[in-house]
Design an enzyme around this catalytic site. Structure first.
Site, short mmCIF file in Angstrom:
data_model
loop_
_atom_site.label_atom_id
_atom_site.label_comp_id
_atom_site.label_asym_id
_atom_site.label_seq_id
_atom_site.Cartn_x
_atom_site.Cartn_y
_atom_site.Cartn_z
N TYR A 123 25.74 0.37 -28.80
CA TYR A 123 26.83 -0.29 -29.02
C TYR A 123 28.10 0.43 -30.02
CZ TYR A 123 24.10 -4.05 -27.07
OH TYR A 123 23.33 -4.85 -26.17
N LYS A 168 12.05 5.14 -27.43
CA LYS A 168 11.70 5.75 -26.25
C LYS A 168 12.08 7.09 -26.68
CE LYS A 168 11.07 5.33 -21.82
NZ LYS A 168 9.85 4.99 -21.06
N ASP A 199 9.35 0.24 -23.29
CA ASP A 199 8.80 -0.53 -22.17
C ASP A 199 7.45 -1.06 -22.30
OD1 ASP A 199 8.18 2.09 -22.43
OD2 ASP A 199 8.18 2.82 -20.43
N ASP A 223 18.22 -5.80 -29.13
CA ASP A 223 18.81 -6.99 -28.25
C ASP A 223 17.93 -7.62 -27.16
OD1 ASP A 223 20.85 -8.67 -27.67
OD2 ASP A 223 22.29 -7.11 -26.88
N ASP A 227 15.59 -11.27 -26.68
CA ASP A 227 15.88 -12.34 -25.86
C ASP A 227 14.21 -12.88 -25.48
OD1 ASP A 227 18.41 -12.70 -26.35
OD2 ASP A 227 19.04 -12.91 -24.43
#
Ligand code: ATP
Length: 333
Positions: A123, A168, A199, A223, A227
């Protein structure tokens, strides 16, 4: 304390007034500064947030924020991303603890916090859109990584003395940079650490949420994982968050503006009310914060819940019941 109140769009305009009903029950000496910011304002005036709005917010101690709709328009810049940058709110803290009596999709007790870097990563805002390709620059800095890892370690010191660093690094050089810095900060602070590839983390969080305590990660991964965590914790309508910097703070439910249910009076206000709880805790009002938790449990136990939790009560039924319960608890203290 001076608080900027930004309901925003959609259900933000319903859950923030509901959360203020609960805040008002304490009768604290608080100056509220209401601000009209968001997509609705952009449609009316061509600007979702002005420089004057930012200046007004900077004169406040913190912000209580609802949600802002981000339309698929290339000229529209995310208000929240701008606010996080302008106020340097570098740590996004999202606690996930199941509330009593809320049915969960997976078994087992858990209590973990996601500490998400909030100002850089994917972002960064550095983007190029061409005819046949589009580029987004992922920015990971030493300063950004050090301070978010430090936040996670400070939380770990109050909890279980350990952090999980999510990255990652097997694919992304920017993530091995982040990982190495986070490990360095953990070692310096005597905090033990484990690492998880993002992952694998997404998979394991659903299966074994009880294994985790403080999870620290970069912006986009945080982010997405939060969720996912909200689903594990019973739904978006229940999960609060704090965006913390060294000078300012902004508190918001993690859900968005939910246009599908906006205007119906059925949005669950608990995420916004628990965001007020986090704000009071940040301001050192621990007794008041604790009484919100007790009142939320009390009202859930009475079955006063909105349709997302299987009930038929309205947003204001739930917030009024929590405000009443809060008054009862503070009367007892
Ligand atoms: P935005 O574009 O602002 O992100 P969205 O609808 O894409 O909005 P959310 O607002 O996070 O994303 O909503 C996702 C789903 O969760 C929607 O179906 C919505 O109705 C539901 N939801 C979100 N918040 C609540 C809430 N407080 N109470 C009940 N349902 C909610």
């Amino acid at each position: 304390m001076k608080i900027a109140i930004v309901p925003g769009d959609g259900i933000g305009r319903e859950v923030i007034p509901a959360a203020l009903t609960v805040l008002d029950a304490f009768g604290l000496d608080i100056e509220k500064v209401p601000l009209d910011i968001g997509y609705g304002k952009w449609e009316r005036t061509g600007s979702a947030i002005t420089d004057e709005d930012i200046e007004t917010i900077k004169e406040c101690d913190c912000v209580l924020f609802g949600a802002i709709t981000t339309p698929p328009d290339p000229d529209y810049k995310s208000v929240l991303v701008r606010l996080r940058k302008e106020l340097d709110l570098y740590a996004n803290i999202r606690p996930f603890v199941p509330l009593k009596t809320v049915k969960l999709p997976c078994a087992g007790k858990f209590d973990f916090v996601i500490v998400r870097e909030n100002t850089e990563g994917m972002y960064s805002g550095i983007e190029e859109l061409h005819e046949d390709a589009a580029y987004t620059t992922r920015v990971i800095t030493r300063k950004g990584s050090e301070r978010i890892a430090m936040r996670a370690c400070l939380l770990a010191k109050e909890r279980k003395q350990s952090i999980t660093i999510v990255h990652k690094a097997n694919v992304l050089k920017s993530d091995s940079f982040f990982r190495d810095i986070a490990i360095g900060v953990a070692k310096k602070n005597g905090i033990s650490y484990t690492e998880m590839l993002v992952d694998a983390m997404a998979y394991d969080l659903v299966l074994r949420p009880q294994k985790y305590d403080v999870i620290v990660t970069t912006n986009l991964f945080g982010d997405i994982l939060s969720d996912e965590a909200a689903a594990i914790a019973g739904g978006l309508g229940l999960c609060p968050s704090a965006n913390i910097g060294d000078r300012y703070a902004l508190f918001e439910p993690i859900h968005g503006s939910a246009p599908d249910i906006a205007g119906k009076g059925i949005a669950n206000p608990i995420a916004a009310i628990l965001s007020v709880r986090m704000m009071l805790e940040w301001a050192g009002k621990n007794k008041e914060a604790e009484s919100i938790s007790r009142a939320v449990d009390d009202v859930l136990a009475q079955g006063i819940v909105t349709p997302d939790l299987g009930g038929s009560y309205s947003t204001s039924d739930v917030s009024n019941a929590i405000a009443e319960s809060v008054s009862k608890f503070i009367g007892k203290q």
